[in-house]
Design an enzyme around this catalytic site. Structure first.
Site, PDB file in Angstrom:
ATOM      1  N   GLY A  78       0.820  -1.214   0.000  1.00 49.47           N
ATOM      2  CA  GLY A  78       0.000   0.000   0.000  1.00 49.47           C
ATOM      3  C   GLY A  78       0.854   1.265   0.000  1.00 49.47           C
ATOM      4  NE  ARG A 142      -2.377  -4.273  -0.908  1.00 45.76           N
ATOM      5  CZ  ARG A 142      -1.836  -3.766   0.209  1.00 45.76           C
ATOM      6  NH1 ARG A 142      -0.826  -4.371   0.799  1.00 45.76           N
ATOM      7  NH2 ARG A 142      -2.322  -2.650   0.732  1.00 45.76           N
ATOM      8  CE  LYS A 199       4.452  -0.095   2.555  1.00 48.62           C
ATOM      9  NZ  LYS A 199       3.484  -0.804   1.722  1.00 48.62           N
TER      10      LYS A 199
HETATM   11  P1  FBP Z   1       0.437  -1.808   3.644  1.00 48.46           P
HETATM   12  O1  FBP Z   1       0.423  -2.620   4.902  1.00 48.46           O
HETATM   13  O2  FBP Z   1       0.793  -2.582   2.443  1.00 48.46           O
HETATM   14  O3  FBP Z   1       1.282  -0.582   3.809  1.00 48.46           O
HETATM   15  O4  FBP Z   1      -1.047  -1.251   3.354  1.00 48.46           O
HETATM   16  C1  FBP Z   1      -1.813  -0.711   4.348  1.00 48.46           C
HETATM   17  C2  FBP Z   1      -3.236  -0.438   3.925  1.00 48.46           C
HETATM   18  O5  FBP Z   1      -3.411   0.923   3.606  1.00 48.46           O
HETATM   19  C3  FBP Z   1      -4.202  -0.855   5.040  1.00 48.46           C
HETATM   20  O6  FBP Z   1      -4.362   0.182   5.971  1.00 48.46           O
HETATM   21  C4  FBP Z   1      -5.442  -1.202   4.260  1.00 48.46           C
HETATM   22  O7  FBP Z   1      -6.224  -2.164   4.942  1.00 48.46           O
HETATM   23  C5  FBP Z   1      -4.915  -1.792   2.994  1.00 48.46           C
HETATM   24  O8  FBP Z   1      -3.638  -1.201   2.797  1.00 48.46           O
HETATM   25  C6  FBP Z   1      -5.804  -1.524   1.809  1.00 48.46           C
HETATM   26  O9  FBP Z   1      -5.294  -2.210   0.727  1.00 48.46           O
HETATM   27  P2  FBP Z   1      -5.560  -1.848  -0.793  1.00 48.46           P
HETATM   28  O10 FBP Z   1      -4.713  -0.671  -1.109  1.00 48.46           O
HETATM   29  O11 FBP Z   1      -5.092  -3.050  -1.519  1.00 48.46           O
HETATM   30  O12 FBP Z   1      -7.005  -1.543  -0.944  1.00 48.46           O
END
Ligand code: FBP
Length: 557
Positions: A78, A142, A199
């Protein structure tokens, strides 16, 4: 491309670096390290990268020559504010060591490495993205980098581009994979170093050596501003209860930090819900009682913060979700054929009676959301579940019962919000701009030292940037063994909210007065230019963890 006035001004901002790494450095090594748990298993799985010392960069007058090197960089998972500054710090650090060095960005996350999609990041491209939010310089993704075939495919393009070091900017899972990759490349003598950078806006990649993950600061400040604005609105009209869901896939750090910044009437903390084994009804009753107590004083309004991941911390919901995950993984095709109006009945008839009873008690919309497509790891996508509406509706039902019993004498009108994507690509705060640039610069120094299997680390972050401590932490030091998809795997320990930690203790000591009185704080928008006490403060979480005073210093005693 047209730019806003702030974009133009911000492009000229020179991020602050720790004094120790501004010019020549020497690298000092601490004692050998151990993993946080399961030392024997982790040592066996990482024979080439286990036990390495913690590194610290110190100022040196010695003039060193570094060979030119080609380096690759990946943004994983993310978005989080500051990613572009990690890359610009890395670029500047590499060029300072040898102006012939080159930086290549793999496109759209780890998939770019596997599929050989990349672009060279030249000075003009880097300059376009300095101090900007987002990950759009190369994009993110991802895809999990975890199989030997992927590692070997990556090595082909690394060899073709003569890349000798790879920097992976990601969360706990991506850095775990970076460490596995580092171990593999070392084992096969590939001649490629792998360095990680911490991050995630979720703030759950932190430990003794990593004080905070980048992006948490900016994202929380953006949400803090919006919550403050809503609180003003709420206080002005005095007619709504606002239920605000905040991102954070698992841990509640974001919700807690926002509560510390804004002093809302209610903030749920998933980790506490789990510890106290609270049921959905316990949570609903807790909220309803506060609504009723405020209503008794004529205050038919309020603000409640709800962490995104809470649903999976309610023990009964966790069991239900885990049975649904399993069931849908094995019956996806069959479920897809069930007509929409029969889906809920179908699920109720196919899961265990106790989970079926809970499922049947949920509002229809939420019941449906629990059966939506899973993420690539088979997990329910919590950001798609409207927990704020689930709770708001259930509180409404509870208050109706309380009204009949003469225990509620007010009105209950709701507004719902979900803050997540709004903060993930915001222009990084000064803290994140400086922290990220320092992390990237430090990564270049780790490369210069020939290190692999390390995460770039910048500590002492509640002090002015000039006093920050830059170095490297062996990733194996943060690992333990956890069950993932039925198998024990080495992973970086996720940092959930600690109920005996200072941020939660401060919140718990004040939440009753915030609930019953109206003590809102309005943080206002992030300020990029101005006095340091307005522009350069870390999060309240970090300040409390480091037990220092911060912008709300007088409130923290
Ligand atoms: P990361 O752990 O990869 O940094 O992502 C965090 C996040 O923003 C979470 O807070 C949220 O649940 C998720 O990503 C949402 O994922 P997506 O961007 O795939 O909708």
């Amino acid at each position: 491309m047209k730019k806003s006035a702030l974009q133009l001004a911000r492009a000229c901002y020179a991020p602050k670096l720790p004094e120790a790494i501004k010019a020549g450095v020497r690298c000092t090594e601490g004692a050998a390290t151990e993993s946080v748990a399961d030392q024997k298993e982790i040592a066996e799985l990482f024979p080439n990268t286990y036990g390495m010392p913690v590194l610290r960069f110190e100022k040196s007058d010695e003039v060193r020559q570094y060979p030119a090197i080609n380096v690759g960089v990946i943004l994983s998972g993310g978005q989080a504010p500051g990613g572009h500054n990690v890359i610009s710090g890395l670029f500047d650090g590499l060029k300072a060591m040898n102006s012939e060095s080159r930086l290549f960005g793999f496109l759209l996350g780890p998939a770019g490495l596997i599929d050989h999609k990349y672009k060279e990041l030249t000075a003009d491209i880097i300059d376009e993205y300095r101090n900007t939010g987002g990950f759009d310089i190369i994009g993110s993704g991802r895809t999990k980098l975890e199989t030997k075939a992927q590692f070997d495919s990556g090595l082909e393009i690394l060899r073709a581009l003569d890349i000798k070091a790879l920097v992976i900017i990601g969360g706990d899972d991506s850095n775990t994979n970076a460490c596995v990759l580092a171990e593999y490349y070392k084992q096969i003598n590939a001649g490629v170093q792998v360095i990680g950078c911490p991050k995630t806006i979720d703030g759950d990649l932190k430990n003794e050596m990593i004080e905070t993950s980048f992006g948490f600061d900016t994202a929380c400040k953006v949400y803090g501003e919006m919550i403050g604005n809503i609180q003003r609105d709420c206080n002005s009209a005095q007619k709504y209860w606002h239920f605000i869901k905040l991102m954070g896939r698992s841990a509640s750090h974001i919700a807690l930090e926002c509560a510390l910044q804004t002093q809302p009437n209610i903030c749920l903390v998933s980790e506490e819900v789990e510890k106290k084994q609270m049921t959905l009804d316990d949570i609903v009753t807790y909220i309803a009682n506060i609504v009723a107590a405020r209503a008794a004083k004529g205050n038919n309004y309020g603000v409640a913060l709800i962490p995104e991941g809470i649903i999976e911390f309610i023990p009964a919901m966790k069991n239900l979700i885990s049975e649904l995950n399993d069931f849908l993984a094995h019956h996806a095709a069959e479920f897809a054929m069930v007509p929409r109006n029969e889906q809920i009945k179908y699920i109720i008839n196919h899961i265990s009676p106790e989970n079926a009873a809970i499922y049947a008690s949920l509002p229809e919309r939420v019941a449906r959301q629990l059966t939506l497509d899973r993420d690539p790891h088979g997990n329910v996508q919590v950001s798609l579940i409207e927990t704020e509406k689930l709770l708001g509706e259930m509180v409404g039902r509870k208050l109706a019962q309380m009204k009949e019993a003469g225990k509620f004498v007010g009105k209950f009108s709701t507004q719902y919000h979900f803050f997540g994507y709004e903060g993930r690509c915001a222009t990084p705060s000064n803290f994140d701009a400086d922290y990220c640039y320092s992390l990237g610069y430090t990564a270049s120094l780790l490369i210069g030292e020939g290190k692999t299997g390390y995460m770039s680390s910048v500590r002492n972050t509640t002090r002015p940037a000039s006093e920050w401590i830059a170095g490297g932490v062996p990733v194996t030091m943060m690992m333990n063994m956890e069950r993932r998809h039925g198998e024990m795997k080495p992973v970086i320990q996720k940092a959930l909210v600690e109920l005996d930690g200072e941020p939660f203790k401060y919140f718990a000591a004040h939440r009753d007065s915030w609930a019953h009185e109206t003590m809102y704080v309005y943080p206002g928008p992030i300020q990029y230019f101005g006095p340091t006490e307005v522009c350069d403060q870390p999060t309240v979480t970090l300040a409390l963890e480091q037990r220092t005073q911060c912008k709300h210093g007088e409130r923290l005693d």
